[in-house]
Design an enzyme around this catalytic site. Structure first.
Site, PDB file in Angstrom:
ATOM      1  CG  ASP A 218      -2.046   0.972   1.130  1.00 54.08           C
ATOM      2  OD1 ASP A 218      -2.320   1.459   0.011  1.00 54.08           O
ATOM      3  OD2 ASP A 218      -2.670   1.259   2.165  1.00 54.08           O
ATOM      4  N   GLY A 219       0.347   2.295  -0.630  1.00 52.03           N
ATOM      5  CA  GLY A 219       0.993   3.608  -0.544  1.00 52.03           C
ATOM      6  C   GLY A 219       1.581   4.114  -1.860  1.00 52.03           C
ATOM      7  CG  ASN A 220       2.139   1.493  -5.152  1.00 48.93           C
ATOM      8  OD1 ASN A 220       3.049   1.345  -4.364  1.00 48.93           O
ATOM      9  ND2 ASN A 220       1.647   0.494  -5.879  1.00 48.93           N
TER      10      ASN A 220
ATOM     11  NE  ARG B  12      -1.525   6.574   1.195  1.00 49.18           N
ATOM     12  CZ  ARG B  12      -1.632   5.658   2.146  1.00 49.18           C
ATOM     13  NH1 ARG B  12      -1.428   5.997   3.399  1.00 49.18           N
ATOM     14  NH2 ARG B  12      -1.967   4.420   1.843  1.00 49.18           N
ATOM     15  CD1 TRP B  13       7.349   6.670  -2.629  1.00 45.81           C
ATOM     16  CD2 TRP B  13       6.929   6.972  -4.804  1.00 45.81           C
ATOM     17  NE1 TRP B  13       8.560   6.703  -3.275  1.00 45.81           N
ATOM     18  CE2 TRP B  13       8.325   6.888  -4.619  1.00 45.81           C
ATOM     19  CE3 TRP B  13       6.433   7.155  -6.103  1.00 45.81           C
ATOM     20  CZ2 TRP B  13       9.231   6.980  -5.685  1.00 45.81           C
ATOM     21  CZ3 TRP B  13       7.324   7.252  -7.157  1.00 45.81           C
ATOM     22  CH2 TRP B  13       8.704   7.169  -6.937  1.00 45.81           C
TER      23      TRP B  13
ATOM     24  CG  HIS C 190       0.061   1.952  -9.283  1.00 42.29           C
ATOM     25  ND1 HIS C 190      -0.196   1.536  -7.992  1.00 42.29           N
ATOM     26  CD2 HIS C 190      -1.008   2.702  -9.652  1.00 42.29           C
ATOM     27  CE1 HIS C 190      -1.381   1.993  -7.607  1.00 42.29           C
ATOM     28  NE2 HIS C 190      -1.891   2.716  -8.605  1.00 42.29           N
TER      29      HIS C 190
ATOM     30  CD  GLU D  90     -13.199  -5.184  -2.799  1.00 44.83           C
ATOM     31  OE1 GLU D  90     -11.987  -5.428  -2.640  1.00 44.83           O
ATOM     32  OE2 GLU D  90     -14.079  -6.068  -2.724  1.00 44.83           O
TER      33      GLU D  90
ATOM     34  CG  LEU E  89       9.231 -17.511  -3.563  1.00 48.88           C
ATOM     35  CD1 LEU E  89       8.985 -17.452  -2.054  1.00 48.88           C
ATOM     36  CD2 LEU E  89       9.757 -16.165  -4.052  1.00 48.88           C
TER      37      LEU E  89
ATOM     38  NE  ARG F 268      -3.081  -1.461   4.232  1.00 52.25           N
ATOM     39  CZ  ARG F 268      -4.329  -1.478   3.829  1.00 52.25           C
ATOM     40  NH1 ARG F 268      -5.166  -2.356   4.311  1.00 52.25           N
ATOM     41  NH2 ARG F 268      -4.763  -0.602   2.922  1.00 52.25           N
TER      42      ARG F 268
ATOM     43  CG  LEU G 159      -6.708  -8.280   7.479  1.00 52.64           C
ATOM     44  CD1 LEU G 159      -7.497  -9.497   7.941  1.00 52.64           C
ATOM     45  CD2 LEU G 159      -5.538  -8.743   6.610  1.00 52.64           C
TER      46      LEU G 159
ATOM     47  CD  GLU H 162       1.668 -13.322  15.612  1.00 54.78           C
ATOM     48  OE1 GLU H 162       1.659 -12.137  16.005  1.00 54.78           O
ATOM     49  OE2 GLU H 162       1.141 -14.249  16.249  1.00 54.78           O
TER      50      GLU H 162
HETATM   51  C1  FPP Z   1      -1.905   0.178  -3.325  1.00 53.79           C
HETATM   52  O1  FPP Z   1      -1.475   1.509  -3.395  1.00 53.79           O
HETATM   53  C2  FPP Z   1      -1.462  -0.543  -4.493  1.00 53.79           C
HETATM   54  C3  FPP Z   1      -2.269  -1.083  -5.460  1.00 53.79           C
HETATM   55  C4  FPP Z   1      -3.738  -0.972  -5.433  1.00 53.79           C
HETATM   56  C5  FPP Z   1      -1.745  -1.760  -6.621  1.00 53.79           C
HETATM   57  C6  FPP Z   1      -0.393  -2.384  -6.408  1.00 53.79           C
HETATM   58  C7  FPP Z   1       0.084  -2.735  -7.726  1.00 53.79           C
HETATM   59  C8  FPP Z   1       1.358  -2.859  -8.088  1.00 53.79           C
HETATM   60  C9  FPP Z   1       2.520  -2.717  -7.184  1.00 53.79           C
HETATM   61  C10 FPP Z   1       1.642  -3.175  -9.491  1.00 53.79           C
HETATM   62  C11 FPP Z   1       1.002  -4.481  -9.877  1.00 53.79           C
HETATM   63  C12 FPP Z   1       1.786  -5.092 -10.874  1.00 53.79           C
HETATM   64  C13 FPP Z   1       2.154  -6.356 -10.929  1.00 53.79           C
HETATM   65  C14 FPP Z   1       3.338  -6.660 -11.679  1.00 53.79           C
HETATM   66  C15 FPP Z   1       1.452  -7.479 -10.269  1.00 53.79           C
HETATM   67  P1  FPP Z   1      -2.555   2.665  -3.496  1.00 53.79           P
HETATM   68  O2  FPP Z   1      -2.688   3.053  -4.939  1.00 53.79           O
HETATM   69  O3  FPP Z   1      -3.833   2.256  -2.854  1.00 53.79           O
HETATM   70  O4  FPP Z   1      -1.828   3.788  -2.703  1.00 53.79           O
HETATM   71  P2  FPP Z   1      -2.535   4.966  -1.874  1.00 53.79           P
HETATM   72  O5  FPP Z   1      -3.273   4.295  -0.739  1.00 53.79           O
HETATM   73  O6  FPP Z   1      -1.378   5.781  -1.402  1.00 53.79           O
HETATM   74  O7  FPP Z   1      -3.429   5.700  -2.824  1.00 53.79           O
END
Ligand code: FPP
Length: 255
Positions: free
Chosen positions: A28-30, A32-33, A45, A75, A139, A196, A203, A215
């Site tokens: 999580d957090g893409n 906001r980053w 992302h 979702e 793995l 997370r 969750l 855990e």
């Molecule tokens: C949550 O961050 C992240 C996602 C909903 C998507 C994660 C997806 C990837 C890392 C790429 C997927 C690609 C592959 C190769 C499987 P958010 O967008 O909810 O962040 P935010 O809460 O800061 O808005």
């Protein structure tokens, strides 16, 4: 009762930390980053995929048995079309650029989540990833795609209901093992540790059934910034936990 320590933690050698068998991630957090940098969300992302590669690399180094990544939830379709298209593009590119390397590293890929209503080419990429790696023994990388835990449980209940309607199962015979065996994760061990990122402590409809005794570690770092040192910190926290599974002591049975 299951011996919590011996079944879920593996000591690699004297140099390595004790690691759990199965670690699951909510990445999580893409968004906001990206926002913090004035970039479009898809840039977050894209950076998230780099983090994902590093995390798989670290899991391989640690000789983890199972790694689950929450890549796209059932979702997430409600996000703006441009973001959804961007994530689909990242998945396509990831399979094209990384599948051969993961296969060479003996990684077995498994996809969990609903396969209904997926774009045809995405479904084919997912099937290709599973088929190419199905006989690997290293793995197990479990990619949760179009995944929602409540949806997974509903689909499992539907399968059981069909068996009952067909006269193949008696309702009184339904056990946790029967229900667990109809989930997408049938044959996979439950996660020992769920991490997370981004500071959120929930969750979000991920592995609700499977995380009954998992855990949790919630880290205050955005997924694109997640580093090997954060992974190690979570493992250290896990190693100190006393997993009791409802008993009073994790290491010995108490009568
Ligand atoms: C949550 O961050 C992240 C996602 C909903 C998507 C994660 C997806 C990837 C890392 C790429 C997927 C690609 C592959 C190769 C499987 P958010 O967008 O909810 O962040 P935010 O809460 O800061 O808005």
């Amino acid at each position: 009762m299951r011996d919590a320590i011996s079944s879920s933690m593996v000591q690699i050698d004297d140099e390595q930390p004790i690691v759990p068998r199965h670690v699951a991630f909510i990445m999580d957090g893409n968004g906001r980053w990206a926002q913090q940098r004035g970039l479009p969300r898809i840039a977050g992302h894209r950076a998230g995929v780099e983090s994902l590669r590093k995390t798989i690399g670290h899991a391989l180094k640690l000789k983890l048995e199972y790694l689950t990544l929450f890549s796209f939830s059932s979702e997430n379709w409600s996000r703006p079309a441009s973001e959804v298209d961007g994530i689909m593009g990242l998945l396509r590119r990831f399979v094209r650029s990384d599948l051969a390397d993961l296969n060479a590293k003996n990684v077995r890929i498994k996809i969990i989540g609903s396969r209904d209503h997926l774009p045809d080419d995405i479904l084919n990429y997912l099937i290709e990833a599973e088929k190419t790696t199905e006989s690997n023994t290293g793995l197990t990388l479990i990619v949760a795609f179009n995944y929602g835990a409540r949806d997974e449980i509903c689909r499992a209940v539907q399968k059981i209901a069909h068996k009952i309607a067909d006269g193949d199962l008696n309702p009184d015979e339904i056990t946790e093992a029967i229900l667990g065996g109809e989930l997408d994760t049938a044959s996979l061990p439950d996660p020992d540790l769920l991490i997370r990122t981004s500071g959120e402590s929930r969750l979000s409809n991920f592995l609700l059934w499977q995380s009954a005794y998992t855990e949790f570690v919630f880290l205050d770092v955005l997924w694109p910034d997640f580093a090997e040192s954060d992974f190690d910190e979570a493992l250290q926290s896990f190693a100190k936990r006393d997993r009791r599974y409802g008993n009073v002591c994790a290491t010995k049975s108490v009568v």
